[in-house]
Design a protein around this motif. Structure first.
Motif, short mmCIF file in Angstrom:
data_model
loop_
_atom_site.label_atom_id
_atom_site.label_comp_id
_atom_site.label_asym_id
_atom_site.label_seq_id
_atom_site.Cartn_x
_atom_site.Cartn_y
_atom_site.Cartn_z
N ILE A 25 14.80 14.80 23.33
CA ILE A 25 15.78 13.72 23.48
C ILE A 25 16.82 13.84 22.39
CG2 ILE A 25 16.11 11.22 23.56
CD1 ILE A 25 13.23 10.95 24.49
N VAL A 205 15.02 7.77 30.13
CA VAL A 205 15.73 8.92 29.55
C VAL A 205 16.74 9.40 30.59
CG1 VAL A 205 15.55 11.26 28.66
CG2 VAL A 205 13.76 9.58 28.13
N GLN A 206 18.01 9.39 30.22
CA GLN A 206 19.09 9.71 31.14
C GLN A 206 19.82 10.96 30.68
OE1 GLN A 206 20.79 5.79 30.44
NE2 GLN A 206 20.63 5.34 32.62
N ALA A 207 20.15 11.83 31.64
CA ALA A 207 20.93 13.03 31.34
C ALA A 207 22.41 12.70 31.40
CB ALA A 207 20.59 14.13 32.34
N ARG A 208 23.15 13.10 30.39
CA ARG A 208 24.62 12.95 30.37
C ARG A 208 25.22 14.34 30.26
NH1 ARG A 208 26.51 8.28 28.05
NH2 ARG A 208 28.54 9.06 28.74
N TRP A 222 23.28 16.57 27.47
CA TRP A 222 22.41 15.92 26.49
C TRP A 222 21.61 14.81 27.15
CZ3 TRP A 222 27.51 14.76 26.99
CH2 TRP A 222 27.89 13.42 27.02
N TYR A 223 20.55 14.37 26.47
CA TYR A 223 19.65 13.36 27.00
C TYR A 223 19.61 12.15 26.06
CZ TYR A 223 18.05 16.97 30.20
OH TYR A 223 18.01 17.95 31.17
N GLU A 224 19.73 10.97 26.67
CA GLU A 224 19.75 9.72 25.92
C GLU A 224 18.57 8.84 26.33
OE1 GLU A 224 24.59 9.13 25.43
OE2 GLU A 224 23.43 7.78 26.71
N GLU A 225 18.01 8.15 25.36
CA GLU A 225 16.92 7.21 25.60
C GLU A 225 17.48 5.79 25.56
OE1 GLU A 225 12.39 6.98 24.00
OE2 GLU A 225 13.96 6.88 22.47
#
Length: 289
Positions: A25, A205-208, A222-225
């Protein structure tokens, strides 16, 4: 006016970043160092409240109100400090996927104990404090409904009912009557150790992605929590001085009803519905929100 508590019900995903990566993450949620609970720092909450005030015509026309409440730059030591103290936004209820229903609102005895302490610090009367249950056994929970409940990939069995008045004491932090009505059927209490597992592994957890304009190739993935919608948090606001501007701020929050905090504002994240809880003991029997 004294102190007030803000109930904060997430309308969208909430991302208050920690500023450093965590394994796979890239942008994890900000967490308390000891407990690992997600939170929004008081500095971020203060900035969000100030930005809201600066968008209000009445406050814009009278800049002294913003400075009185939130402070301003000053060459004098402490001379520019604001009249209110803004605490962290703390986690209260975490929505978790369930195979036995749409989702469940999770909490634990430690969060309820801490809420009780914060409410006492805010000046709430004893009869409004949430009851703090004993820790359920591992693999068991307090709630209503089926004997077996599936939360994420874990299985729990019913140990006991919710403590008396727990639902009533928590509804004050939820700004909508329809949502308050769902609380009794969706609230479950697990032990504090098992709750920590959900805060570590059950967040979204989302992929941007940043794409190259012409070719649409990935320039940066990148991945955001983030905390999911319907997460319930709360924040304590306290007066530092008598003429703090707290009453004006409470009126503004009741009128606007929504607050944006955290990152990703341009993609629609960070929005909370607000419940303004009056902690003045003389007014507890009156309008809470």
């Amino acid at each position: 006016m004294g102190n007030i508590l803000l109930g904060l019900l997430a309308e969208t995903f909430i991302h208050a970043g920690a500023g450093s990566n965590k394994g796979a993450i890239d942008l994890p949620a900000a967490r308390e160092a000891a407990s690992g609970y997600p939170f929004i720092p008081g500095s971020g909450m203060k900035g969000a409240l100030r930005e809201l005030a600066e968008q209000e015509p009445k406050w814009i026309n009278d800049g002294s109100s913003v400075r009185k409440c939130f402070g301003h730059e000053s060459s004098n030591a402490g001379g520019g400090a604001g009249g209110i103290l803004v605490g962290d936004a703390r986690l209260l209820l975490l929505p978790v996927r369930s195979l036995t229903g749409s989702y469940k609102w999770l909490t634990c005895p430690h969060l309820l104990e801490r809420l009780s302490r914060d409410m006492q610090r805010a000046g709430c009367s004893n009869d409004t404090l949430p009851p703090v249950p004993e820790e359920p056994e591992d693999g068991k929970l307090l709630g209503t409904g089926q004997d077996t409940i599936f939360l994420e990939e874990r299985t729990f069995t019913f140990q006991n009912s919710l403590p008396d008045n727990l639902v009533t004491s928590l509804t004050r932090f939820i700004p909508y009557e329809d949502t308050q009505g769902r609380l009794a059927g969706q609230l479950v209490v697990v032990n504090s150790n098992e709750f920590t597992w959900f805060t570590n592994f059950a967040l979204s957890v989302q992929a941007r992605n940043d794409l190259v304009d012409k070719t649409k190739e990935s320039n940066n993935l990148w991945y955001e929590e983030s905390l999911p919608p319907d997460t319930l948090m709360y924040c304590l606001l306290a007066e530092r001085i008598a003429d703090s501007g707290m009453s004006d701020l409470a009126t503004l929050l009741r009128e606007r009803k929504y607050l944006q905090a955290g990152g990703n504002e341009t993609v629609g994240q960070g929005w909370f519905g607000i419940a303004v809880c009056n902690t003045d003991k003389r007014k507890e029997s009156g309008d809470e929100h």
